[in-house]
Design an enzyme around this catalytic site. Structure first.
Site, PDB file in Angstrom:
ATOM      1  N   SER A   1     -23.187  14.848  53.728  1.00 49.81           N
ATOM      2  CA  SER A   1     -24.215  15.074  54.737  1.00 49.81           C
ATOM      3  C   SER A   1     -24.385  16.579  54.990  1.00 49.81           C
ATOM      4  CB  SER A   1     -23.855  14.281  55.997  1.00 49.81           C
ATOM      5  OG  SER A   1     -24.911  14.265  56.907  1.00 49.81           O
TER       6      SER A   1
ATOM      7  N   ASP B   1     -31.382   5.347  53.945  1.00 45.38           N
ATOM      8  CA  ASP B   1     -30.824   6.395  54.804  1.00 45.38           C
ATOM      9  C   ASP B   1     -31.902   6.850  55.801  1.00 45.38           C
ATOM     10  OD1 ASP B   1     -29.793   8.752  55.904  1.00 45.38           O
ATOM     11  OD2 ASP B   1     -28.782   9.319  54.056  1.00 45.38           O
TER      12      ASP B   1
ATOM     13  N   HIS C   1     -26.837   5.963  55.610  1.00 47.28           N
ATOM     14  CA  HIS C   1     -26.283   7.320  55.597  1.00 47.28           C
ATOM     15  C   HIS C   1     -24.754   7.324  55.429  1.00 47.28           C
ATOM     16  CE1 HIS C   1     -26.772  11.591  56.144  1.00 47.28           C
ATOM     17  NE2 HIS C   1     -25.809  11.616  57.055  1.00 47.28           N
TER      18      HIS C   1
END
Ligand code: MLT
Length: 204
Positions: free
Chosen positions: A106, A156, A187
């Site tokens: 991320s 996501d 995610h």
């Protein structure tokens, strides 16, 4: 000349000769401890270098400032990517390790992508888990042959797949050898992410 590492970080020495070091880059709200278990699972016995992002969003560490979710302060991204690249170079020299492969999740994947675009020589490759394009006004430095694994989630809500594909296009154009996998997930990381990353790292 090297300067002393100036990020709060953990370093775990390797126990397997010749194993490529991993640079572990956490997501928003994580820290230098978060991904050590992941690193050990992905490449048992590899040296692990794991810095904590210096930017705070509330109480949550990150690697660069954002203006909103998915909207980055790109001047800060550039500055922070260069600062982290300097840390990687100096810590690698200080600990006597080769250039690492970045494993970022991320926000950590996004700063790794920014380093690939600006200072690729400090990395031996990258695993970008849930990355998007971190910089839009930068022509990436040539990175012929640098291996990159991107893994994104089709559902996501934070990282639009179109944006992840743009990043793949930028890295391809710079000459990187990019494998892009899209999982039917969101995610968060899944076992499939780990299996893909482990297999890819074993081929390095
Ligand atoms: C970022 O800010 O880097 C991305 O939006 C992902 C996140 O950390 O939430």
């Amino acid at each position: 000349m090297t300067t002393s590492p100036d990020f709060i970080h953990r370093f775990v020495p390797g126990t397997v000769d010749g194993a490529t070091p991993l640079l572990l880059l956490h997501g928003t709200g994580g820290d230098e401890n978060d991904l050590l278990g992941l690193g050990q699972a992905l490449s048992p016995g590899a040296p692990l270098l794991s810095p904590r992002g210096k930017v705070l969003e509330g109480a949550m560490p990150r690697f660069f400032r954002r203006l909103a979710e998915g909207v980055f302060d790109e001047e800060d991204v550039k500055r922070r990517a260069d600062e982290l690249a300097d840390f990687i170079a100096s810590a690698s020299a200080e600990y006597g390790i080769a250039a690492p492969i970045a494993v970022g999740y991320s926000n950590g994947a996004n700063i790794a992508a920014a380093i690939l675009m600006r200072r690729p020589q400090v990395l031996a490759g990258a695993v970008l888990l849930r990355a998007m394009t971190p910089l839009h006004d930068v022509v990436p430095a040539p990175i012929a042959g640098t291996r990159v694994l991107m893994v994104n989630g089709a559902m996501d809500p934070i990282i639009p797949l179109r944006d992840a594909r743009d990043l793949k296009g930028l890295l391809d154009a710079a000459g990187a050898d990019v494998t892009h996998e899209v999982l039917q997930t969101g995610h968060g990381l899944t076992q499939n992410d780990l299996d893909l990353a482990k297999r890819w790292l074993a081929r390095h």
